[in-house]
Design a protein around this motif. Structure first.
Motif, PDB file in Angstrom:
ATOM      1  N   GLN A  56      25.309-171.643 -27.322  1.00 44.52           N
ATOM      2  CA  GLN A  56      26.396-171.131 -26.477  1.00 44.52           C
ATOM      3  C   GLN A  56      26.635-172.115 -25.337  1.00 44.52           C
ATOM      4  O   GLN A  56      25.695-172.706 -24.803  1.00 44.52           O
ATOM      5  CB  GLN A  56      26.036-169.754 -25.913  1.00 44.52           C
ATOM      6  N   GLN A  57      27.873-172.269 -24.929  1.00 45.22           N
ATOM      7  CA  GLN A  57      28.209-173.247 -23.889  1.00 45.22           C
ATOM      8  C   GLN A  57      27.474-172.985 -22.577  1.00 45.22           C
ATOM      9  O   GLN A  57      27.005-173.913 -21.930  1.00 45.22           O
ATOM     10  CB  GLN A  57      29.715-173.264 -23.641  1.00 45.22           C
ATOM     11  N   ARG A  58      27.384-171.745 -22.172  1.00 44.24           N
ATOM     12  CA  ARG A  58      26.792-171.424 -20.876  1.00 44.24           C
ATOM     13  C   ARG A  58      25.285-171.703 -20.826  1.00 44.24           C
ATOM     14  O   ARG A  58      24.701-171.829 -19.753  1.00 44.24           O
ATOM     15  CB  ARG A  58      27.069-169.967 -20.535  1.00 44.24           C
ATOM     16  N   PHE A  59      24.649-171.822 -21.976  1.00 43.73           N
ATOM     17  CA  PHE A  59      23.202-172.041 -22.012  1.00 43.73           C
ATOM     18  C   PHE A  59      22.810-173.316 -21.260  1.00 43.73           C
ATOM     19  O   PHE A  59      21.772-173.372 -20.624  1.00 43.73           O
ATOM     20  CB  PHE A  59      22.699-172.105 -23.451  1.00 43.73           C
ATOM     21  N   ALA A  60      23.656-174.320 -21.310  1.00 44.84           N
ATOM     22  CA  ALA A  60      23.362-175.595 -20.641  1.00 44.84           C
ATOM     23  C   ALA A  60      23.288-175.436 -19.122  1.00 44.84           C
ATOM     24  O   ALA A  60      22.720-176.285 -18.440  1.00 44.84           O
ATOM     25  CB  ALA A  60      24.413-176.627 -21.010  1.00 44.84           C
ATOM     26  N   GLN A  61      23.834-174.363 -18.587  1.00 45.05           N
ATOM     27  CA  GLN A  61      23.875-174.159 -17.140  1.00 45.05           C
ATOM     28  C   GLN A  61      22.658-173.428 -16.582  1.00 45.05           C
ATOM     29  O   GLN A  61      22.522-173.322 -15.370  1.00 45.05           O
ATOM     30  CB  GLN A  61      25.142-173.365 -16.767  1.00 45.05           C
ATOM     31  N   ILE A  62      21.771-172.909 -17.444  1.00 42.71           N
ATOM     32  CA  ILE A  62      20.636-172.167 -16.901  1.00 42.71           C
ATOM     33  C   ILE A  62      19.604-173.134 -16.314  1.00 42.71           C
ATOM     34  O   ILE A  62      19.528-174.305 -16.690  1.00 42.71           O
ATOM     35  CB  ILE A  62      20.001-171.213 -17.938  1.00 42.71           C
ATOM     36  N   THR A  63      18.809-172.631 -15.391  1.00 44.43           N
ATOM     37  CA  THR A  63      17.830-173.457 -14.689  1.00 44.43           C
ATOM     38  C   THR A  63      16.633-173.759 -15.590  1.00 44.43           C
ATOM     39  O   THR A  63      16.439-173.119 -16.635  1.00 44.43           O
ATOM     40  CB  THR A  63      17.329-172.748 -13.424  1.00 44.43           C
ATOM     41  N   THR A  64      15.818-174.678 -15.148  1.00 46.51           N
ATOM     42  CA  THR A  64      14.604-175.022 -15.890  1.00 46.51           C
ATOM     43  C   THR A  64      13.685-173.815 -16.006  1.00 46.51           C
ATOM     44  O   THR A  64      13.123-173.555 -17.080  1.00 46.51           O
ATOM     45  CB  THR A  64      13.872-176.188 -15.204  1.00 46.51           C
ATOM     46  N   ILE A 129      17.849-161.900 -18.880  1.00 49.84           N
ATOM     47  CA  ILE A 129      19.244-161.514 -18.651  1.00 49.84           C
ATOM     48  C   ILE A 129      19.498-161.252 -17.169  1.00 49.84           C
ATOM     49  O   ILE A 129      20.502-161.696 -16.607  1.00 49.84           O
ATOM     50  CB  ILE A 129      19.619-160.294 -19.520  1.00 49.84           C
ATOM     51  N   PHE A 130      18.584-160.553 -16.524  1.00 49.80           N
ATOM     52  CA  PHE A 130      18.757-160.274 -15.096  1.00 49.80           C
ATOM     53  C   PHE A 130      18.553-161.529 -14.251  1.00 49.80           C
ATOM     54  O   PHE A 130      19.221-161.697 -13.230  1.00 49.80           O
ATOM     55  CB  PHE A 130      17.832-159.139 -14.651  1.00 49.80           C
ATOM     56  N   LEU A 131      17.644-162.412 -14.666  1.00 49.01           N
ATOM     57  CA  LEU A 131      17.464-163.685 -13.950  1.00 49.01           C
ATOM     58  C   LEU A 131      18.765-164.476 -13.937  1.00 49.01           C
ATOM     59  O   LEU A 131      19.185-164.995 -12.897  1.00 49.01           O
ATOM     60  CB  LEU A 131      16.384-164.536 -14.624  1.00 49.01           C
ATOM     61  N   VAL A 132      19.389-164.577 -15.093  1.00 53.79           N
ATOM     62  CA  VAL A 132      20.611-165.368 -15.229  1.00 53.79           C
ATOM     63  C   VAL A 132      21.799-164.665 -14.578  1.00 53.79           C
ATOM     64  O   VAL A 132      22.619-165.304 -13.919  1.00 53.79           O
ATOM     65  CB  VAL A 132      20.901-165.660 -16.724  1.00 53.79           C
ATOM     66  N   SER A 133      21.887-163.357 -14.745  1.00 51.59           N
ATOM     67  CA  SER A 133      23.059-162.618 -14.275  1.00 51.59           C
ATOM     68  C   SER A 133      23.029-162.271 -12.796  1.00 51.59           C
ATOM     69  O   SER A 133      24.070-162.289 -12.136  1.00 51.59           O
ATOM     70  CB  SER A 133      23.210-161.308 -15.063  1.00 51.59           C
ATOM     71  N   VAL A 134      21.851-161.936 -12.271  1.00 53.37           N
ATOM     72  CA  VAL A 134      21.765-161.429 -10.898  1.00 53.37           C
ATOM     73  C   VAL A 134      20.889-162.307 -10.003  1.00 53.37           C
ATOM     74  O   VAL A 134      21.281-162.657  -8.913  1.00 53.37           O
ATOM     75  CB  VAL A 134      21.257-159.969 -10.888  1.00 53.37           C
ATOM     76  N   GLY A 135      19.689-162.645 -10.483  1.00 50.32           N
ATOM     77  CA  GLY A 135      18.798-163.473  -9.682  1.00 50.32           C
ATOM     78  C   GLY A 135      17.338-163.156  -9.953  1.00 50.32           C
ATOM     79  O   GLY A 135      17.020-162.219 -10.688  1.00 50.32           O
ATOM     80  N   PRO A 136      16.444-163.941  -9.338  1.00 44.76           N
ATOM     81  CA  PRO A 136      15.008-163.807  -9.612  1.00 44.76           C
ATOM     82  C   PRO A 136      14.431-162.426  -9.293  1.00 44.76           C
ATOM     83  O   PRO A 136      13.674-161.881 -10.092  1.00 44.76           O
ATOM     84  CB  PRO A 136      14.359-164.873  -8.735  1.00 44.76           C
ATOM     85  N   ALA A 137      14.771-161.869  -8.152  1.00 47.88           N
ATOM     86  CA  ALA A 137      14.199-160.563  -7.785  1.00 47.88           C
ATOM     87  C   ALA A 137      14.634-159.497  -8.783  1.00 47.88           C
ATOM     88  O   ALA A 137      13.807-158.697  -9.251  1.00 47.88           O
ATOM     89  CB  ALA A 137      14.619-160.176  -6.365  1.00 47.88           C
TER      90      ALA A 137
END
Length: 165
Positions: A56-64, A129-137
């Motif tokens: 998926q295109q957006r996969f390249a944008q996720i953090t390490t 999913i929550f890490l990517v969509s909302v954040g670490p907490a």
């Protein structure tokens, strides 16, 4: 349930099946296969979903860190898939060798391990999913909540039902 009902339940004789050990092994194998079919469908869908994400295109944008979580979840899901399908391979290996009772015992253990791996993978997917969509907490909270819920409904409740018996 009142005290009288509980006492009545305790006095009831255990149901007795009029079956040979071979018939019992066949019945147990059949029941276990039905359980595995449900789990296998879920884990196969989860694994397919996870394996498609890198394309998926957006996969390249996720953090390490998110990629690390993703890769761990993929490994857990693949492991769950392998463990939950393993009883079929074992059945092939011992087919017609009069080892059904041993097969059922081993398959039951594999089913429990597979469910634990699946629960861990599902927990990780929710966290990701929550890490990517909302954040670490939010990821940690959602993952912990999912893990706790699955622990309760897949382990605590069944063990509680078993003890009551």
């Amino acid at each position: 349930m009142g005290a009288g009902q509980q006492e009545e339940r305790r006095r009831r004789p255990e149901p007795v099946r009029n079956e040979t050990p071979a018939e019992r092994a066949d019945r147990n194998w059949s029941e276990l296969l039905q359980e595995l079919r449900v789990a296998q469908t879920g884990v196969q869908l989860l694994t397919a979903f996870l394996l498609s994400l890198p394309f998926q295109q957006r996969f390249a944008q996720i953090t390490t860190n998110q990629k690390v979580v993703y890769l761990i979840v993929v490994l857990l899901s693949v492991a769950a898939t392998g463990v939950l399908i393993a009883p079929v391979a074992i059945h092939r290996a011992v087919f017609q060798r009069n080892e059904k009772a041993r097969l059922v015992g081993l398959a039951a253990t594999l089913a429990s391990v597979g469910l634990a791996l699946l629960a861990t993978a599902v927990t990780g997917v929710v966290m990701l999913i929550f890490l990517v969509s909302v954040g670490p907490a939010a990821g940690v909270i959602a993952g912990a909540g999912t893990g706790l819920m699955l622990l309760v409904v897949w382990a605590v409740v069944p063990l509680s039902a078993r003890r009551r018996r």
